[in-house]
Design a protein around this motif. Structure first.
Motif, PDB file in Angstrom:
ATOM      1  N   GLU A  25       3.829   2.394   2.611  1.00 12.09           N
ATOM      2  CA  GLU A  25       3.186   2.398   1.307  1.00 12.09           C
ATOM      3  C   GLU A  25       2.468   3.700   0.966  1.00 12.09           C
ATOM      4  N   ARG A  26       2.143   4.519   1.962  1.00 12.28           N
ATOM      5  CA  ARG A  26       1.398   5.762   1.726  1.00 12.28           C
ATOM      6  C   ARG A  26       1.972   6.869   2.601  1.00 12.28           C
ATOM      7  N   PRO A  27       1.870   8.133   2.157  1.00  9.87           N
ATOM      8  CA  PRO A  27       2.414   9.226   2.959  1.00  9.87           C
ATOM      9  C   PRO A  27       1.598   9.548   4.212  1.00  9.87           C
ATOM     10  N   LEU A  28       0.341   9.117   4.250  1.00  7.53           N
ATOM     11  CA  LEU A  28      -0.511   9.372   5.413  1.00  7.53           C
ATOM     12  C   LEU A  28      -1.340   8.127   5.693  1.00  7.53           C
ATOM     13  N   VAL A  29      -1.189   7.596   6.910  1.00 11.53           N
ATOM     14  CA  VAL A  29      -1.932   6.404   7.318  1.00 11.53           C
ATOM     15  C   VAL A  29      -2.594   6.695   8.657  1.00 11.53           C
TER      16      VAL A  29
ATOM     17  N   THR B 266     -11.622  13.338   8.957  1.00  9.70           N
ATOM     18  CA  THR B 266     -12.229  14.524   8.346  1.00  9.70           C
ATOM     19  C   THR B 266     -11.256  15.696   8.360  1.00  9.70           C
ATOM     20  N   LEU B 267     -10.606  15.937   9.481  1.00 10.46           N
ATOM     21  CA  LEU B 267      -9.634  17.026   9.583  1.00 10.46           C
ATOM     22  C   LEU B 267      -8.535  16.883   8.540  1.00 10.46           C
ATOM     23  N   LEU B 268      -7.920  15.722   8.485  1.00 14.47           N
ATOM     24  CA  LEU B 268      -6.800  15.518   7.566  1.00 14.47           C
ATOM     25  C   LEU B 268      -7.258  15.499   6.106  1.00 14.47           C
ATOM     26  N   SER B 269      -8.429  14.984   5.848  1.00 14.48           N
ATOM     27  CA  SER B 269      -8.959  14.973   4.482  1.00 14.48           C
ATOM     28  C   SER B 269      -9.311  16.382   4.012  1.00 14.48           C
ATOM     29  N   ASN B 270      -9.732  17.238   4.931  1.00 16.72           N
ATOM     30  CA  ASN B 270     -10.065  18.618   4.565  1.00 16.72           C
ATOM     31  C   ASN B 270      -8.851  19.411   4.097  1.00 16.72           C
ATOM     32  N   PHE B 271      -7.658  18.947   4.392  1.00 17.59           N
ATOM     33  CA  PHE B 271      -6.442  19.586   3.876  1.00 17.59           C
ATOM     34  C   PHE B 271      -6.140  19.133   2.456  1.00 17.59           C
ATOM     35  N   GLY B 272      -6.902  18.184   1.956  1.00 16.53           N
ATOM     36  CA  GLY B 272      -6.693  17.675   0.610  1.00 16.53           C
ATOM     37  C   GLY B 272      -5.924  16.372   0.567  1.00 16.53           C
ATOM     38  N   SER B 273      -5.773  15.735   1.689  1.00 17.59           N
ATOM     39  CA  SER B 273      -5.038  14.462   1.720  1.00 17.59           C
ATOM     40  C   SER B 273      -5.960  13.307   1.333  1.00 17.59           C
ATOM     41  N   ASN B 274      -5.342  12.221   0.986  1.00 16.40           N
ATOM     42  CA  ASN B 274      -6.063  10.993   0.673  1.00 16.40           C
ATOM     43  C   ASN B 274      -5.430   9.874   1.505  1.00 16.40           C
ATOM     44  N   PRO B 275      -5.777   9.825   2.791  1.00 14.80           N
ATOM     45  CA  PRO B 275      -5.090   8.880   3.676  1.00 14.80           C
ATOM     46  C   PRO B 275      -5.480   7.436   3.434  1.00 14.80           C
ATOM     47  N   ALA B 276      -4.547   6.557   3.737  1.00 14.64           N
ATOM     48  CA  ALA B 276      -4.879   5.138   3.873  1.00 14.64           C
ATOM     49  C   ALA B 276      -5.511   5.004   5.250  1.00 14.64           C
ATOM     50  N   ILE B 277      -6.616   4.267   5.333  1.00 11.89           N
ATOM     51  CA  ILE B 277      -7.347   4.167   6.591  1.00 11.89           C
ATOM     52  C   ILE B 277      -7.621   2.695   6.919  1.00 11.89           C
ATOM     53  N   PRO B 278      -6.626   1.998   7.437  1.00 14.99           N
ATOM     54  CA  PRO B 278      -6.860   0.614   7.843  1.00 14.99           C
ATOM     55  C   PRO B 278      -7.795   0.576   9.060  1.00 14.99           C
ATOM     56  N   ASP B 279      -8.917  -0.098   8.916  1.00 16.10           N
ATOM     57  CA  ASP B 279      -9.876  -0.268   9.996  1.00 16.10           C
ATOM     58  C   ASP B 279      -9.535  -1.572  10.710  1.00 16.10           C
ATOM     59  N   LEU B 280      -9.042  -1.457  11.919  1.00  9.71           N
ATOM     60  CA  LEU B 280      -8.556  -2.615  12.663  1.00  9.71           C
ATOM     61  C   LEU B 280      -9.651  -3.629  12.961  1.00  9.71           C
TER      62      LEU B 280
ATOM     63  N   VAL C 149      -7.412   4.287  19.283  1.00  9.41           N
ATOM     64  CA  VAL C 149      -7.317   4.834  17.932  1.00  9.41           C
ATOM     65  C   VAL C 149      -7.951   6.221  17.936  1.00  9.41           C
ATOM     66  N   PRO C 150      -7.626   7.046  17.002  1.00 12.10           N
ATOM     67  CA  PRO C 150      -6.782   6.817  15.840  1.00 12.10           C
ATOM     68  C   PRO C 150      -5.301   6.873  16.194  1.00 12.10           C
ATOM     69  N   VAL C 151      -4.519   6.233  15.336  1.00  8.36           N
ATOM     70  CA  VAL C 151      -3.062   6.332  15.407  1.00  8.36           C
ATOM     71  C   VAL C 151      -2.626   6.785  14.015  1.00  8.36           C
ATOM     72  N   VAL C 152      -1.916   7.910  13.962  1.00  7.83           N
ATOM     73  CA  VAL C 152      -1.586   8.559  12.695  1.00  7.83           C
ATOM     74  C   VAL C 152      -0.089   8.493  12.421  1.00  7.83           C
ATOM     75  N   PHE C 153       0.235   8.118  11.182  1.00 14.03           N
ATOM     76  CA  PHE C 153       1.606   8.123  10.686  1.00 14.03           C
ATOM     77  C   PHE C 153       1.655   9.069   9.485  1.00 14.03           C
ATOM     78  N   ILE C 154       2.619   9.959   9.483  1.00 14.85           N
ATOM     79  CA  ILE C 154       2.835  10.862   8.345  1.00 14.85           C
ATOM     80  C   ILE C 154       4.258  10.652   7.872  1.00 14.85           C
TER      81      ILE C 154
END
Length: 101
Positions: free
Chosen positions: A10-14, A29-43, A64-69
Motif C-alpha cells: 500500500e505504500r512505497p516505504l514501510v 528519523t533517517l528515512l524521514s530526513n530524506f523527505g519520505s513519508n513512511p507508513a509506520i505500523p507499530d506492532l 524491529v525495525p523491519v524496513v520495506f522499500i
C-alpha cells in the motif's frame, strides 16, 4: 503473512516498529530526513500486531525495525545503515517513489 504483504503493497516505504524501540526511532528519523513519508505500523499498538510480528519472524527478523522499500524487504537497522553508508539507500527510495528529490 498476508497482512504484512498487504501493508507493504500500500505504500512505497514501510517501517515496522515498536513504540518502545529507540533504534526504530533513529531509522524513522533517517528515512524521514530524506523527505519520505513512511507508513509506520507499530506492532505494539495495531490490531493483529502480534500476528504481523510472527510473519516478520518467518522472514528472518526477530527485532524491529523491519524496513520495506517498494514492497521489497530491505531488512533491519544493519541493512538500512549499510545502504545509507554505501549510497544505495537514496536511489532505492527514489525508484520506489518514496522520495522525489
Amino acid at each position: 503473512m498476508e497482512r504484512v504483504k498487504r501493508t507493504v503493497s500500500e505504500r512505497p516505504l514501510v517501517i515496522f516498529t515498536r513504540s518502545s524501540c529507540c533504534i526504530s526511532h533513529a531509522i524513522i528519523t533517517l528515512l524521514s530526513n530524506f523527505g519520505s513519508n513512511p507508513a509506520i505500523p507499530d506492532l505494539n499498538q495495531i490490531q493483529k500486531g502480534r500476528e504481523m510480528e510472527k510473519a516478520l519472524l518467518r522472514l528472518g527478523y526477530d527485532t524491529v525495525p523491519v524496513v520495506f522499500i517498494g514492497s521489497e524487504l530491505v531488512g533491519g537497522v544493519n541493512e538500512v545503515t549499510s545502504g545509507h553508508v554505501e549510497g544505495s539507500l537514496v536511489p532505492m527510495l527514489r525508484r520506489a517513489g518514496a522520495i522525489f528529490v
